[in-house]
Design a protein around this motif. Structure first.
Motif, PDB file in Angstrom:
ATOM      1  N   GLY A 149       0.798  -1.213   0.000  1.00 15.87           N
ATOM      2  CA  GLY A 149       0.000   0.000   0.000  1.00 15.87           C
ATOM      3  C   GLY A 149       0.834   1.267   0.000  1.00 15.87           C
ATOM      4  O   GLY A 149       0.331   2.348   0.326  1.00 15.87           O
ATOM      5  N   ILE A 150       2.119   1.151  -0.353  1.00 17.94           N
ATOM      6  CA  ILE A 150       3.024   2.302  -0.333  1.00 17.94           C
ATOM      7  C   ILE A 150       3.523   2.591  -1.737  1.00 17.94           C
ATOM      8  O   ILE A 150       3.994   1.689  -2.447  1.00 17.94           O
ATOM      9  N   ALA A 151       3.421   3.835  -2.164  1.00 18.15           N
ATOM     10  CA  ALA A 151       4.020   4.304  -3.412  1.00 18.15           C
ATOM     11  C   ALA A 151       5.170   5.226  -3.023  1.00 18.15           C
ATOM     12  O   ALA A 151       4.943   6.278  -2.430  1.00 18.15           O
ATOM     13  N   MET A 152       6.405   4.823  -3.363  1.00 15.47           N
ATOM     14  CA  MET A 152       7.576   5.488  -2.788  1.00 15.47           C
ATOM     15  C   MET A 152       8.595   5.809  -3.861  1.00 15.47           C
ATOM     16  O   MET A 152       8.844   5.001  -4.766  1.00 15.47           O
ATOM     17  N   LEU A 153       9.174   6.986  -3.778  1.00 12.03           N
ATOM     18  CA  LEU A 153      10.319   7.346  -4.621  1.00 12.03           C
ATOM     19  C   LEU A 153      11.417   7.872  -3.708  1.00 12.03           C
ATOM     20  O   LEU A 153      11.273   8.917  -3.086  1.00 12.03           O
ATOM     21  N   PHE A 154      12.507   7.092  -3.622  1.00  7.68           N
ATOM     22  CA  PHE A 154      13.617   7.469  -2.743  1.00  7.68           C
ATOM     23  C   PHE A 154      14.603   8.374  -3.471  1.00  7.68           C
ATOM     24  O   PHE A 154      14.628   8.447  -4.700  1.00  7.68           O
ATOM     25  N   GLN A 155      15.434   9.026  -2.684  1.00  8.53           N
ATOM     26  CA  GLN A 155      16.505   9.839  -3.258  1.00  8.53           C
ATOM     27  C   GLN A 155      17.462   8.963  -4.065  1.00  8.53           C
ATOM     28  O   GLN A 155      17.871   9.311  -5.162  1.00  8.53           O
ATOM     29  N   TRP A 172      16.132   8.275 -15.672  1.00  7.16           N
ATOM     30  CA  TRP A 172      16.010   7.173 -14.715  1.00  7.16           C
ATOM     31  C   TRP A 172      15.022   7.548 -13.610  1.00  7.16           C
ATOM     32  O   TRP A 172      14.214   6.735 -13.163  1.00  7.16           O
ATOM     33  N   GLN A 173      15.101   8.814 -13.171  1.00  6.51           N
ATOM     34  CA  GLN A 173      14.208   9.259 -12.105  1.00  6.51           C
ATOM     35  C   GLN A 173      12.750   9.240 -12.545  1.00  6.51           C
ATOM     36  O   GLN A 173      11.857   8.845 -11.778  1.00  6.51           O
ATOM     37  N   SER A 174      12.493   9.623 -13.793  1.00  5.43           N
ATOM     38  CA  SER A 174      11.107   9.613 -14.283  1.00  5.43           C
ATOM     39  C   SER A 174      10.566   8.184 -14.321  1.00  5.43           C
ATOM     40  O   SER A 174       9.382   7.960 -14.045  1.00  5.43           O
ATOM     41  N   ARG A 219       0.923   1.647  -8.519  1.00  2.00           N
ATOM     42  CA  ARG A 219      -0.071   1.160  -7.565  1.00  2.00           C
ATOM     43  C   ARG A 219      -1.300   2.055  -7.600  1.00  2.00           C
ATOM     44  O   ARG A 219      -1.210   3.272  -7.357  1.00  2.00           O
ATOM     45  N   PRO A 220      -2.466   1.495  -7.877  1.00  2.21           N
ATOM     46  CA  PRO A 220      -3.649   2.324  -8.127  1.00  2.21           C
ATOM     47  C   PRO A 220      -4.202   3.013  -6.892  1.00  2.21           C
ATOM     48  O   PRO A 220      -4.633   4.168  -6.960  1.00  2.21           O
ATOM     49  N   THR A 221      -4.246   2.336  -5.735  1.00  2.71           N
ATOM     50  CA  THR A 221      -4.850   2.933  -4.540  1.00  2.71           C
ATOM     51  C   THR A 221      -3.927   2.764  -3.337  1.00  2.71           C
ATOM     52  O   THR A 221      -4.217   1.994  -2.415  1.00  2.71           O
ATOM     53  N   PRO A 222      -2.798   3.472  -3.304  1.00  4.86           N
ATOM     54  CA  PRO A 222      -1.895   3.360  -2.146  1.00  4.86           C
ATOM     55  C   PRO A 222      -2.482   4.037  -0.916  1.00  4.86           C
ATOM     56  O   PRO A 222      -3.375   4.880  -1.015  1.00  4.86           O
ATOM     57  N   LEU A 223      -1.963   3.649   0.237  1.00  7.25           N
ATOM     58  CA  LEU A 223      -2.348   4.292   1.497  1.00  7.25           C
ATOM     59  C   LEU A 223      -1.334   5.357   1.905  1.00  7.25           C
ATOM     60  O   LEU A 223      -1.673   6.294   2.618  1.00  7.25           O
ATOM     61  N   LEU A 224      -0.095   5.184   1.461  1.00  9.24           N
ATOM     62  CA  LEU A 224       0.973   6.130   1.788  1.00  9.24           C
ATOM     63  C   LEU A 224       1.769   6.411   0.526  1.00  9.24           C
ATOM     64  O   LEU A 224       2.274   5.495  -0.121  1.00  9.24           O
ATOM     65  N   LEU A 225       1.846   7.692   0.152  1.00  5.97           N
ATOM     66  CA  LEU A 225       2.684   8.123  -0.958  1.00  5.97           C
ATOM     67  C   LEU A 225       3.825   8.940  -0.362  1.00  5.97           C
ATOM     68  O   LEU A 225       3.577   9.834   0.458  1.00  5.97           O
ATOM     69  N   ALA A 226       5.052   8.635  -0.757  1.00  4.18           N
ATOM     70  CA  ALA A 226       6.190   9.293  -0.116  1.00  4.18           C
ATOM     71  C   ALA A 226       7.268   9.640  -1.127  1.00  4.18           C
ATOM     72  O   ALA A 226       7.565   8.874  -2.039  1.00  4.18           O
ATOM     73  N   LEU A 227       7.835  10.818  -0.954  1.00  7.15           N
ATOM     74  CA  LEU A 227       8.997  11.283  -1.711  1.00  7.15           C
ATOM     75  C   LEU A 227      10.091  11.622  -0.699  1.00  7.15           C
ATOM     76  O   LEU A 227       9.915  12.523   0.116  1.00  7.15           O
ATOM     77  N   ASP A 228      11.195  10.882  -0.747  1.00  8.00           N
ATOM     78  CA  ASP A 228      12.289  11.129   0.202  1.00  8.00           C
ATOM     79  C   ASP A 228      13.440  11.814  -0.529  1.00  8.00           C
ATOM     80  O   ASP A 228      14.393  11.192  -0.960  1.00  8.00           O
ATOM     81  N   VAL A 255       9.829  14.601   1.832  1.00  3.20           N
ATOM     82  CA  VAL A 255      10.981  15.218   2.497  1.00  3.20           C
ATOM     83  C   VAL A 255      11.687  16.073   1.468  1.00  3.20           C
ATOM     84  O   VAL A 255      11.988  15.614   0.363  1.00  3.20           O
ATOM     85  N   SER A 256      11.918  17.325   1.805  1.00  2.00           N
ATOM     86  CA  SER A 256      12.576  18.217   0.861  1.00  2.00           C
ATOM     87  C   SER A 256      13.367  19.272   1.624  1.00  2.00           C
ATOM     88  O   SER A 256      13.058  19.609   2.769  1.00  2.00           O
ATOM     89  N   HIS A 257      14.404  19.761   0.953  1.00  2.00           N
ATOM     90  CA  HIS A 257      15.177  20.843   1.561  1.00  2.00           C
ATOM     91  C   HIS A 257      14.843  22.181   0.894  1.00  2.00           C
ATOM     92  O   HIS A 257      15.446  23.199   1.220  1.00  2.00           O
ATOM     93  N   ARG A 258      13.860  22.165  -0.044  1.00  2.00           N
ATOM     94  CA  ARG A 258      13.464  23.402  -0.708  1.00  2.00           C
ATOM     95  C   ARG A 258      12.104  23.855  -0.160  1.00  2.00           C
ATOM     96  O   ARG A 258      11.108  23.167  -0.281  1.00  2.00           O
TER      97      ARG A 258
END
Length: 590
Positions: free
Chosen positions: A413-419, A485-487, A496-505, A541-544
């Motif tokens: 249930g997690i859609a995640m894109l790490f640094q 590559w990032q795209s 994932r069509p219906t995640p519970l947690l979307l995260a960008l680290d 999570v972002s520094h901007r």
């Protein structure tokens, strides 16, 4: 001898579980061949006595018997080898699969952060390649023991004192055990150096790393360091090996003395008339066989003792990386209340990274986490993903402790894109499709994810489209830029069509402000849809701070603690750490 016995039991059980029929046939053929050898000495004795007595016909029959036994032994050994060789390869493959499960089958990451676990895993991976020789060693050593038993009985009929000759092999065996212990301890003591040399070699062969290494002229420096580290490790290991070789030589010298004594004893009997020439030939033949057997046994014991240490390491790895127990709760299909952190504490070893963190993340909200480097932002994200368990406090999802969920269900249930997003140099389909494996063959779903990630241009430049190869590591595939590559990483997260947690680290740490804002907008579109469908929480999570200010809730971390939280306007009005950091960054951009 405990580790030796454990290795023998482990290897026999592994072989039986892998292929019982092949194991039984191989053992039977091998043992028949081994038991033929002592009778060669008996036939040689009778051949000698018949020849000396002038019975040419009888002597010829005995000579033919000797030849047949030798051929029979070779044939049995050859056919047995066909069975146990392949069985050993199968056993090795089975252990390699288990190591993969140990390293990757556990939902958490804590074991992979442990240097002791990493050293043990590296040593075990090296030793698993010796599974086939170790299994062969078990079979041959057992055959040697059976042969020694038959030889002892035959020698007892010539002279009861000769029964002691096989027993003379015990001191060399014990000395060899101690010698192998020296070698094993040296390998373990230098495991870290060995891993470092392997890492330096990987850097030298990694296309991304080589660019920087050569640009800065560091190739010679790293090569020199690799050579120095390897030299230090091998010097220490070889010192131990030389000491081990000296110990083994002393044990073999003791057996050589016993061997010579037995020959002199039988010759003395022959001179006294209580034994004939055939008996001398018999004892010499059997003594030579025992000498060869002792030398073989010492080599086999070294292999098996090393295998015993491998079994111990494997047991430690199993204990340290235990998969989550089955039958745990399934994750909800929709968030109703949200996620709460209640006095969460976490640390690596003696270092505390998060300390008494309490936080409420309402369902459907967009939350930004900011803070200086080392504040604990990425660790917080990994805790929410279930990669680590809090050492204190708890995390709840709609009031249920996160630890009570089945790990696979929560991860699903997690859609995640790490640094440090993964670059899978496989087919484009594989790179994106692993984000939702049941739909990896669904071209429409893959295309939709690529469109939402604005990665269709990347797809179009790959020869073969979805089934085209990426990278040059394993095929002549398309070379992609970091942004491309990032795209694809974003498209993978959006599968994932219906995640519970979307995260960008911080996946856009290397991008400019405009590019990061565009990336967030692409992610936010999916976040809004997921909020309607499943009450999903979006965390980034972002520094901007130009991107951060768009969040419903901004959480400020400092020294592992939540120091501030609120909207952008609330935090600016408070004039605390957030306002200070925002003002500094805005001043730089202006």
């Amino acid at each position: 001898m405990r580790s030796l016995g454990a290795a023998i039991v482990f290897l026999v059980r592994l072989a039986v579980r892998t292929d019982r029929r092949r194991f039984v046939i191989g053992v039977g053929l091998l043992f028949i061949g081994y038991l033929s050898t002592p009778f060669v000495g008996l036939l040689l004795r009778d051949f000698t006595n018949s020849a000396l007595a002038g019975a040419a016909g009888t002597a010829t029959l005995f000579a033919a018997g000797v030849a047949l036994l030798l051929v029979f032994e070779l044939m049995m050994g050859h056919f047995a080898h066909l069975y146990y060789f392949e069985l050993g390869e199968q056993c090795g493959a089975k252990l390699e699969d288990e190591l993969l499960q140990i390293a990757n089958g556990t939902p958490g990451l804590a074991h992979l952060d442990d240097p002791e676990f990493a050293d043990t895993l590296a040593l075990t991976r090296q030793d698993v390649g010796q599974t086939r020789p170790a299994l062969e060693g078990v079979l041959h050593l057992t055959g040697l023991l059976l042969r020694a038993g038959v030889t002892t009985v035959i020698l007892a009929f010539v002279n009861p004192w000769l029964v002691l000759l096989p027993l003379a092999a015990v001191p060399p065996v014990l000395i060899a055990k101690r010698a192998q212990g020296l070698a094993n301890r040296a390998r373990e003591a230098n495991a870290e150096r060995t891993r470092l040399t392997g890492h330096l070699l990987e850097l030298a062969a990694d296309a991304d790393a080589v660019k920087e290494i050569r640009l800065f002229g560091a190739d010679r420096h790293l090569m020199a360091r690799q050579a120095e580290t390897w030299s230090e490790a091998t010097a220490a290991i070889w010192r131990a090996y030389r000491r081990a070789a000296a110990l083994r030589a002393s044990g073999q010298l003791l057996f050589a003395l016993a061997y010579g004594t037995s020959i002199l004893l039988v010759i003395d009997q022959a001179v006294a008339g209580t034994a004939n020439v055939g008996d001398v030939i018999l004892v010499v033949t059997l003594a030579v066989q025992i000498s060869v057997q002792v030398a073989s046994a010492l080599g086999l014991l070294a292999i098996l003792q090393a295998a015993g240490r491998t079994v111990e390491r494997l047991a430690m790895l199993r204990e340290r990386a235990t998969p989550a127990p089955p039958g745990r709760k399934q994750a909800p299909r929709r968030l109703r209340k949200g996620i709460r952190l209640e006095h969460v504490t976490f640390g690596y070893g003696d270092e505390t990274v998060l300390d008494e963190v309490s936080l409420r993340i309402p369902a459907g909200s967009i939350v930004a986490v900011v803070g200086e480097n080392g504040a604990g932002k990425s660790t917080l994200v990994k805790l929410l993903c279930g990669f680590y368990e809090p050492t204190g406090g708890r995390i709840t999802v709609d009031g249920t402790d996160l630890r009570s969920f089945a790990a696979d269900a929560w991860h699903g249930g997690i859609a995640m894109l790490f640094q440090d997003f993964a670059k899978l140099e496989l087919r484009l389909r594989d790179n994106v499709g692993v984000g939702d494996l049941p739909r990896i063959g669904d071209d429409a779903a893959l295309t939709d994810a690529l469109v939402r990630a604005r990665a269709t241009e990347t797809r179009d430049r790959v020869p073969g489209g979805l089934d085209g190869a990426l990278g040059r590591a394993y095929a002549d595939g398309a070379e992609l830029s970091g942004g491309q590559w990032q795209s694809l990483g974003l498209a993978r997260a959006l599968m994932r069509p219906t995640p519970l947690l979307l995260a960008l680290d911080e996946p856009a740490a290397a991008l400019d402000a405009a590019a990061e804002h565009a990336l967030f907008e692409r992610f936010a579109t999916t976040a809004r849809a997921a909020r309607r469908e499943s009450g999903a929480v979006t965390l980034f999570v972002s520094h901007r701070f130009s991107t951060v200010r768009l969040a419903d809730l901004i959480v400020v971390l400092a020294d592992g603690r939540v120091t501030e939280q609120g909207t952008h306007d609330q935090l600016m009005a408070r004039n605390g750490l957030y306002a200070e950091l925002f003002t500094l960054q805005a001043r730089v951009y202006r």
